[in-house]
Motif scaffolding. Sequence first.
Motif, PDB file in Angstrom:
ATOM      1  N   ALA A 126       0.819  -1.214   0.000  1.00 15.94           N
ATOM      2  CA  ALA A 126       0.000   0.000   0.000  1.00 15.94           C
ATOM      3  C   ALA A 126       0.850   1.259   0.000  1.00 15.94           C
ATOM      4  N   ALA A 127       1.907   1.276   0.792  1.00 20.10           N
ATOM      5  CA  ALA A 127       2.696   2.503   0.936  1.00 20.10           C
ATOM      6  C   ALA A 127       3.293   2.981  -0.386  1.00 20.10           C
ATOM      7  N   PRO A 128       4.000   2.129  -1.146  1.00 20.73           N
ATOM      8  CA  PRO A 128       4.558   2.623  -2.413  1.00 20.73           C
ATOM      9  C   PRO A 128       3.468   3.068  -3.401  1.00 20.73           C
ATOM     10  N   GLY A 129       2.373   2.329  -3.451  1.00 19.85           N
ATOM     11  CA  GLY A 129       1.291   2.693  -4.370  1.00 19.85           C
ATOM     12  C   GLY A 129       0.635   4.004  -3.993  1.00 19.85           C
ATOM     13  N   GLU A 172       2.335  18.513   3.048  1.00 25.57           N
ATOM     14  CA  GLU A 172       2.584  18.258   4.475  1.00 25.57           C
ATOM     15  C   GLU A 172       3.368  16.959   4.643  1.00 25.57           C
ATOM     16  N   ARG A 173       4.438  17.005   5.444  1.00 27.27           N
ATOM     17  CA  ARG A 173       5.268  15.817   5.666  1.00 27.27           C
ATOM     18  C   ARG A 173       5.556  15.577   7.145  1.00 27.27           C
ATOM     19  N   ASP A 174       4.970  16.377   8.043  1.00 31.79           N
ATOM     20  CA  ASP A 174       5.223  16.234   9.474  1.00 31.79           C
ATOM     21  C   ASP A 174       4.374  15.093  10.031  1.00 31.79           C
ATOM     22  N   GLY A 191      -1.304   2.213  12.052  1.00 30.21           N
ATOM     23  CA  GLY A 191      -1.578   3.358  11.190  1.00 30.21           C
ATOM     24  C   GLY A 191      -0.378   4.271  11.069  1.00 30.21           C
ATOM     25  N   GLN A 192       0.292   4.502  12.197  1.00 32.77           N
ATOM     26  CA  GLN A 192       1.493   5.335  12.183  1.00 32.77           C
ATOM     27  C   GLN A 192       2.593   4.702  11.331  1.00 32.77           C
ATOM     28  N   GLN A 193       2.704   3.367  11.390  1.00 36.25           N
ATOM     29  CA  GLN A 193       3.723   2.681  10.591  1.00 36.25           C
ATOM     30  C   GLN A 193       3.422   2.823   9.103  1.00 36.25           C
ATOM     31  N   ILE A 202       4.589   5.512   3.946  1.00 25.29           N
ATOM     32  CA  ILE A 202       4.176   6.386   2.850  1.00 25.29           C
ATOM     33  C   ILE A 202       5.119   7.591   2.760  1.00 25.29           C
ATOM     34  N   LEU A 203       5.421   8.191   3.920  1.00 21.88           N
ATOM     35  CA  LEU A 203       6.307   9.349   3.948  1.00 21.88           C
ATOM     36  C   LEU A 203       7.711   8.988   3.457  1.00 21.88           C
ATOM     37  N   GLU A 204       8.194   7.798   3.806  1.00 18.71           N
ATOM     38  CA  GLU A 204       9.505   7.335   3.315  1.00 18.71           C
ATOM     39  C   GLU A 204       9.495   7.210   1.791  1.00 18.71           C
ATOM     40  N   GLU A 205       8.412   6.635   1.270  1.00 20.02           N
ATOM     41  CA  GLU A 205       8.299   6.472  -0.181  1.00 20.02           C
ATOM     42  C   GLU A 205       8.201   7.835  -0.866  1.00 20.02           C
TER      43      GLU A 205
END
Length: 179
Positions: free
Chosen positions: A101-104, A151-153, A165-167, A172-175
């Motif tokens: 999900a995160a990369p997509g 927003e990235r914070d 959810g935080q993970q 997502i933020l890393e990607e």
Amino acid sequence: MLTPRDQQIIQAHAAFICQVVEFARNPDARSQFEELLQSAKENGWHALARALRRIAAGNSDLSGIAHLDEEDRVIAEAVLRGLHNPATLPDPEKKPDATLAAPGLASMIHAAATGNMQALVLIGQMAEQMSKVGGDMARIAGAIRPMINGERDPAVLARGMDTRGQQLLHNILEELEKL
């Protein structure tokens, strides 16, 4: 070879894909097939419903079907594969893989932020579906628009999320950072 994003789309719509294949293979299920397509049209999948009707009629050439967005194309191709080889059908009981999900999501957020209207529409539809799930999925959905706006914070974006959810948000933020 399917991209992680394609795999995520297929898994998110696994039950629908399997139903389409089941009904399309069974002439006695024609009314159920038409009800399923009508429901798809009512949910905004007009082009996909037309494509699936053509596929069920034996036409495997998707190039002649105008207005298939990326999500529709992935679903239609999964149906085609499933009709030719049922072993390729996704497991409707399997939960979508959060690592996919995160990369997509990140790639769609990035594309939407750079002005890609198709990505904006698709991420909006996904956010709407995620909101209906509730819990952290709804909170992630609520963070999508701020991420599109830059927003990235994590402290701002992760308000109210549990550890999982935080993970996912962190992934997502890393990607997004890689993009």
